[in-house]
Design a protein around this motif. Structure first.
Motif, short mmCIF file in Angstrom:
data_model
loop_
_atom_site.label_atom_id
_atom_site.label_comp_id
_atom_site.label_asym_id
_atom_site.label_seq_id
_atom_site.Cartn_x
_atom_site.Cartn_y
_atom_site.Cartn_z
N SER A 83 -13.87 28.06 -6.72
CA SER A 83 -12.57 28.55 -6.25
C SER A 83 -11.84 27.50 -5.41
O SER A 83 -10.74 27.74 -4.94
CB SER A 83 -12.75 29.84 -5.45
OG SER A 83 -13.57 29.57 -4.32
N ASP A 84 -12.47 26.33 -5.23
CA ASP A 84 -11.84 25.26 -4.46
C ASP A 84 -10.59 24.75 -5.18
O ASP A 84 -10.59 24.62 -6.41
CB ASP A 84 -12.80 24.09 -4.25
CG ASP A 84 -13.98 24.46 -3.38
OD1 ASP A 84 -13.87 25.43 -2.60
OD2 ASP A 84 -15.02 23.78 -3.47
N PRO A 85 -9.55 24.42 -4.44
CA PRO A 85 -8.35 23.89 -5.09
C PRO A 85 -8.60 22.50 -5.67
O PRO A 85 -9.46 21.76 -5.19
CB PRO A 85 -7.32 23.83 -3.95
CG PRO A 85 -8.12 23.84 -2.69
CD PRO A 85 -9.42 24.53 -3.00
N VAL A 86 -7.85 22.19 -6.71
CA VAL A 86 -7.96 20.88 -7.36
C VAL A 86 -7.47 19.79 -6.42
O VAL A 86 -8.02 18.69 -6.38
CB VAL A 86 -7.13 20.89 -8.66
CG1 VAL A 86 -7.06 19.52 -9.28
CG2 VAL A 86 -7.69 21.90 -9.64
N LEU A 87 -6.45 20.11 -5.64
CA LEU A 87 -5.80 19.13 -4.77
C LEU A 87 -5.30 19.85 -3.53
O LEU A 87 -4.81 20.99 -3.62
CB LEU A 87 -4.64 18.49 -5.53
CG LEU A 87 -3.95 17.29 -4.94
CD1 LEU A 87 -4.91 16.12 -4.78
CD2 LEU A 87 -2.78 16.87 -5.84
N CYS B 271 -7.91 13.30 -9.59
CA CYS B 271 -8.50 14.65 -9.58
C CYS B 271 -9.59 14.81 -10.63
O CYS B 271 -10.59 15.48 -10.38
CB CYS B 271 -7.42 15.70 -9.79
SG CYS B 271 -6.34 15.93 -8.37
N VAL B 272 -9.42 14.20 -11.78
CA VAL B 272 -10.43 14.31 -12.83
C VAL B 272 -11.66 13.47 -12.50
O VAL B 272 -12.79 13.90 -12.69
CB VAL B 272 -9.84 13.90 -14.20
CG1 VAL B 272 -10.93 13.77 -15.25
CG2 VAL B 272 -8.80 14.92 -14.66
N LEU B 273 -11.45 12.28 -11.95
CA LEU B 273 -12.57 11.36 -11.73
C LEU B 273 -13.32 11.55 -10.42
O LEU B 273 -14.47 11.14 -10.30
CB LEU B 273 -12.07 9.91 -11.81
CG LEU B 273 -11.56 9.45 -13.17
CD1 LEU B 273 -11.09 8.00 -13.09
CD2 LEU B 273 -12.63 9.61 -14.24
#
Length: 191
Positions: free
Chosen positions: A50-54, A88-90
């Motif tokens: 549930s953590d935000p991506v950013l 964000c992806v890496l």
């Protein structure tokens, strides 16, 4: 929804996941909360928690550590967004300094637009292939628990070994940069 069903749903989603391309990013500059909304729109499906991506603190740290250029009048450009998509992806598998090096070298070689477009295409292709492979194993499986364990183990090993290759590749191009600078200095001294 049980865990197995959740796994299958995620694999189905990953099979059709689309990263943004340069042309799909907003051309107008955005405030931080808008940047976070854009990142969540494009990358939220990848989160396993549930953590935000950013978050604002992440963005502020990237600016503070010179991973991102500072915003202009508190607004972030398309270039900021492109870099943030890659970060964000890496970030789950690479150190932020290595991510910065990869982004900087890619931008230097190809430009920001191509860097994002190439990255997005490679990421989608790999994620789709892995999700289809994992889902195919379960089509006629009798013991899904054993298969889930095998898929987790196989992909963990793949992640570790690929992370080792990434570390050595980054170290190799980091080593090349000072040599080039040193060679230039030697040439300058000869003149």
């Amino acid at each position: 929804m049980n865990n197995e069903a959740l796994f299958f749903e995620k694999m189905k989603l990953f099979g059709t996941f689309k990263m943004p391309r340069w042309s799909e990013l907003p051309e107008i500059e955005l405030y931080m909360d808008q940047v976070i909304s854009v990142a969540d729109k494009y990358l939220g499906a990848l989160s396993s928690s549930s953590d935000p991506v950013l978050t604002p603190s992440m963005i502020n740290n990237y600016v503070k550590n010179h991973i991102l250029p500072p915003p202009v009048k508190k607004k972030y450009s398309r270039e900021h967004l492109a870099k943030l998509m890659v970060i964000c992806v890496l970030k789950p598998v690479m150190e932020i300094s290595a991510i910065a090096d990869v982004i900087n070298l890619s931008e230097k070689l190809f430009g920001t637009a191509r860097m994002l477009d190439d990255f997005s295409a490679m990421f989608e292709e790999r994620l789709c292939a892995l999700s289809k492979s994992a889902a195919a194993l379960f089509e006629n499986a009798e013991n899904t628990e054993e298969l889930l364990c095998a898929v987790a183990t196989e992909n963990a090993i793949s992640a570790v070994t690929e992370k080792l290759v990434v570390a050595y590749a980054c170290a190799a191009f980091r080593a090349v940069e000072p040599e080039k600078k040193g060679e230039k200095k030697k040439e300058d001294k000869k003149e």
